[in-house]
Every structure is written in C-alpha cells, then in structure tokens.
Scaffold this motif. Structure first.
Motif, PDB file in Angstrom:
ATOM      1  N   SER A  58       0.825  -1.199   0.000  1.00  0.00           N
ATOM      2  CA  SER A  58       0.000   0.000   0.000  1.00  0.00           C
ATOM      3  C   SER A  58       0.860   1.250   0.000  1.00  0.00           C
ATOM      4  O   SER A  58       2.018   1.235   0.432  1.00  0.00           O
ATOM      5  CB  SER A  58      -0.927   0.006   1.223  1.00  0.00           C
ATOM      6  OG  SER A  58      -1.811  -1.089   1.187  1.00  0.00           O
ATOM      7  N   LYS A  59       0.285   2.337  -0.473  1.00  0.00           N
ATOM      8  CA  LYS A  59       0.963   3.621  -0.509  1.00  0.00           C
ATOM      9  C   LYS A  59       0.252   4.562   0.460  1.00  0.00           C
ATOM     10  O   LYS A  59      -0.979   4.554   0.549  1.00  0.00           O
ATOM     11  CB  LYS A  59       0.933   4.187  -1.926  1.00  0.00           C
ATOM     12  CG  LYS A  59       1.609   5.535  -2.075  1.00  0.00           C
ATOM     13  CD  LYS A  59       1.675   5.946  -3.537  1.00  0.00           C
ATOM     14  CE  LYS A  59       0.299   6.183  -4.122  1.00  0.00           C
ATOM     15  NZ  LYS A  59       0.362   6.685  -5.514  1.00  0.00           N
ATOM     16  N   VAL A  60       1.012   5.367   1.156  1.00  0.00           N
ATOM     17  CA  VAL A  60       0.446   6.364   2.062  1.00  0.00           C
ATOM     18  C   VAL A  60       0.708   7.740   1.477  1.00  0.00           C
ATOM     19  O   VAL A  60       1.833   8.060   1.096  1.00  0.00           O
ATOM     20  CB  VAL A  60       1.052   6.268   3.471  1.00  0.00           C
ATOM     21  CG1 VAL A  60       0.524   7.392   4.358  1.00  0.00           C
ATOM     22  CG2 VAL A  60       0.732   4.911   4.092  1.00  0.00           C
ATOM     23  N   ILE A  61      -0.364   8.524   1.376  1.00  0.00           N
ATOM     24  CA  ILE A  61      -0.190   9.902   0.930  1.00  0.00           C
ATOM     25  C   ILE A  61      -0.479  10.838   2.101  1.00  0.00           C
ATOM     26  O   ILE A  61      -1.385  10.614   2.882  1.00  0.00           O
ATOM     27  CB  ILE A  61      -1.079  10.247  -0.282  1.00  0.00           C
ATOM     28  CG1 ILE A  61      -2.551  10.187   0.082  1.00  0.00           C
ATOM     29  CG2 ILE A  61      -0.789   9.345  -1.458  1.00  0.00           C
ATOM     30  CD1 ILE A  61      -3.434  10.748  -1.019  1.00  0.00           C
ATOM     31  N   ARG A  62       0.366  11.833   2.200  1.00  0.00           N
ATOM     32  CA  ARG A  62       0.230  12.848   3.246  1.00  0.00           C
ATOM     33  C   ARG A  62       0.131  14.193   2.555  1.00  0.00           C
ATOM     34  O   ARG A  62       1.050  14.587   1.835  1.00  0.00           O
ATOM     35  CB  ARG A  62       1.423  12.786   4.200  1.00  0.00           C
ATOM     36  CG  ARG A  62       1.544  11.461   4.937  1.00  0.00           C
ATOM     37  CD  ARG A  62       2.864  11.352   5.694  1.00  0.00           C
ATOM     38  NE  ARG A  62       2.928  10.133   6.494  1.00  0.00           N
ATOM     39  CZ  ARG A  62       3.362   8.952   6.049  1.00  0.00           C
ATOM     40  NH1 ARG A  62       3.772   8.846   4.780  1.00  0.00           N
ATOM     41  NH2 ARG A  62       3.395   7.902   6.843  1.00  0.00           N
ATOM     42  N   THR A  63      -0.970  14.882   2.779  1.00  0.00           N
ATOM     43  CA  THR A  63      -1.232  16.145   2.083  1.00  0.00           C
ATOM     44  C   THR A  63      -1.466  17.258   3.083  1.00  0.00           C
ATOM     45  O   THR A  63      -2.125  17.064   4.113  1.00  0.00           O
ATOM     46  CB  THR A  63      -2.470  16.015   1.177  1.00  0.00           C
ATOM     47  OG1 THR A  63      -2.197  15.073   0.145  1.00  0.00           O
ATOM     48  CG2 THR A  63      -2.835  17.354   0.545  1.00  0.00           C
ATOM     49  N   ALA A  64      -0.922  18.414   2.780  1.00  0.00           N
ATOM     50  CA  ALA A  64      -1.229  19.627   3.532  1.00  0.00           C
ATOM     51  C   ALA A  64      -1.876  20.620   2.583  1.00  0.00           C
ATOM     52  O   ALA A  64      -1.383  20.833   1.471  1.00  0.00           O
ATOM     53  CB  ALA A  64       0.030  20.223   4.140  1.00  0.00           C
TER      54      ALA A  64
END
Length: 292
Positions: free
Chosen positions: A84-90
C-alpha cells in the motif's frame, strides 16, 4: 497577457514523490477545514482510500495556516508490487494568498516519510514574487536538482539534492484559453569523440547533454564479437561522434518556438490560434527574460 502558473510541480527521490500545486483562484474564499474534509472525501470516493485522518495544525514556522490529510491507498490486486501507498497532504495558505496543496507519497513501509512530510511543510515559504512568469523563470533557472530554497510555484521548499524536479512548466492565459508549455531544450554542444581499442567489447565513451542539462556518458561503438585466442585483432583506434537529439516536433494544434531564457536554451509549445501562436511564444520568451 495575463497568465497563471498551471504547473504541477513534481519532485521525486527513488522512494518518495512530492507534488505542489495551487489549489484555487486566490480571489475565492476557502475554509481550510472544510477543504480538508472535501479532499478526504475525494480520496475515499475516487481512490478507495482507507484510514483517512484530517487534522488542523498550528501555524508553520513561516506562518502558514494548514490542515493535513493522511490516507492509505491500496495497490491494485493485479499489480506486481501490492504494498500500500500512504499519501500525506497539507492544504496550506499564507495570509490571504492562494491555498496550496503539498503532497508527499511513499510506500507504507517508509518509516521516515512522516517526518519528511512535516519537514517539507515546515520549510514552505511564499515565493519572492507573485508574478507567475517570474516564478516559472526562477524554477527554470533553479534546475532539476533539489536545493534548500527551491522554487515550487506557489511556495518555496527546502529540498535535498536527492530530489529531482520537473523538466517542463505550464502557463495558461486567464482570458483566452491559450496554453504554454516551457521546457529545456538540448544545449548545443560539439560532438565528443573518444578513441577505442578493439578487442572484445570495443566501444568508446561519449558525453552528451541531457535535456535537463546533465552530462550523460554512453558507449558510442557497437559490440564486437569475442575473438578466439591466437586471433586477437590488432588494436585499431576508432572514433565515433556523439549522436545529437532531434528537435522536438509540434503536435497537432501546437506551435513550437525556440529561444534562450537567461542563458538556458528552451522551447515554448503554444496551444492556441495558429495565426498568432508564434508571436505569443516570442512574447512569453521576452517576458521570461525580463523577469528577475
């Protein structure tokens, strides 16, 4: 010609990807908290995201208000890599400026990605100028290798040298729909020759300039068959000229204008009325050179 920066600034290391883009017209009022929840809903609906969290955080070191969204994106079951891939967005904003999306994506197993996301977010500063043409000119001049004050459109980031940035930039007219894509052109260079001594794999080494300006070494000769003992061919020096890349041809509905911006050879692809496209490309080149 009023233009806006339509570039999606993408930077990558071997393991992580960073995306920066302006999320909306600065004149439109946006509630960051609501925007964060809308963003999370989009991830769930269209990307099948799970484990979504939305958090308001204190202002960053440079005074940006921000809301962060973290989500896990499952890989397709038929993909070779099922991790799985984790995306972190601000979603961040300086004062009354535009809302900016800063996203870091990495494998779920990347233990350092969380800290890197917050480091990049905390390093974000507004650009020195609001002029989109000047912003693109500065990004072009910065080159593709990450640096501590790297221009990334609506913000500047502290990137490390292992990040490699975009090779092209997009501008669009705010009034008539004309679109421009600016890309570095291959720098003119004399053909490089290298002597070759031919025995088993007789090939020379040439040096060419890649589109992003980096020197690239390559074998210039073809493979020669292995010769049996006693039949060693005499060493014969050979010279091969480096092969130049062909100029990029325009696609349908596009006009290509070539020029130089602050010493960097570039080409501008203009998607607009054919009768005026070349003139518009020249105007953009002049505007880029006039920018600081």
């Amino acid at each position: 010609m009023p233009l806006h920066d339509a570039t999606e600034y993408q930077f990558a290391t071997p393991n992580r990807k960073v995306l920066v883009r302006q999320a909306h017209d600065p004149s439109i009022a946006v509630n960051l908290a609501q925007a964060g929840h809308d963003y999370a809903e989009h991830l769930e609906t269209f990307m099948g995201a799970t484990g979504i969290t939305v958090s308001s955080i204190p202002p960053t070191s440079h005074g940006a208000d921000a809301v962060t969204i973290t989500a896990t994106i499952p890989r397709p079951t038929d993909a070779k890599n099922t991790t799985s891939k984790v995306i972190r967005t601000a979603l961040l904003r300086f004062g009354t400026g535009p809302v900016v999306e800063l996203t870091v994506s990495a494998e779920a197993s990347d233990a350092g990605a969380e800290a890197e996301f917050h480091r990049l977010l905390d390093s974000a500063t507004p650009p020195a100028t609001a002029d989109p043409v000047a912003v693109v000119a500065q990004a072009l001049a910065a080159g593709p290798t990450g640096r501590t004050d790297h221009p990334a459109g609506p913000i500047t980031l502290a990137l490390t040298p292992d990040y490699h940035g975009p090779a092209s930039f997009a501008l669009a007219s705010s009034t008539d729909g004309v679109k421009y894509r600016l890309e570095a052109a291959a720098a003119p260079a004399a053909a490089t020759k290298s002597a070759v001594i031919g025995t088993i794999l007789g090939s020379g080494v040439g040096v060419a300039t890649a589109e992003d300006g980096r020197p690239v070494r390559y074998e210039t000769g073809g493979l020669q068959p292995r010769l049996s003992p006693g039949r060693i061919a005499p060493a014969v020096p050979q010279a091969f000229a480096a092969v130049r890349g062909a100029a990029a041809a325009p696609v349908a509905g596009e006009t290509v204008v070539e020029g130089v911006v602050h010493g960097t050879p570039v080409r501008v692809r203009v998607a607009g009325p054919a009768a005026t496209a070349a003139q518009l490309g020249d105007q953009l080149l002049r505007a880029l050179n006039a920018s600081p």
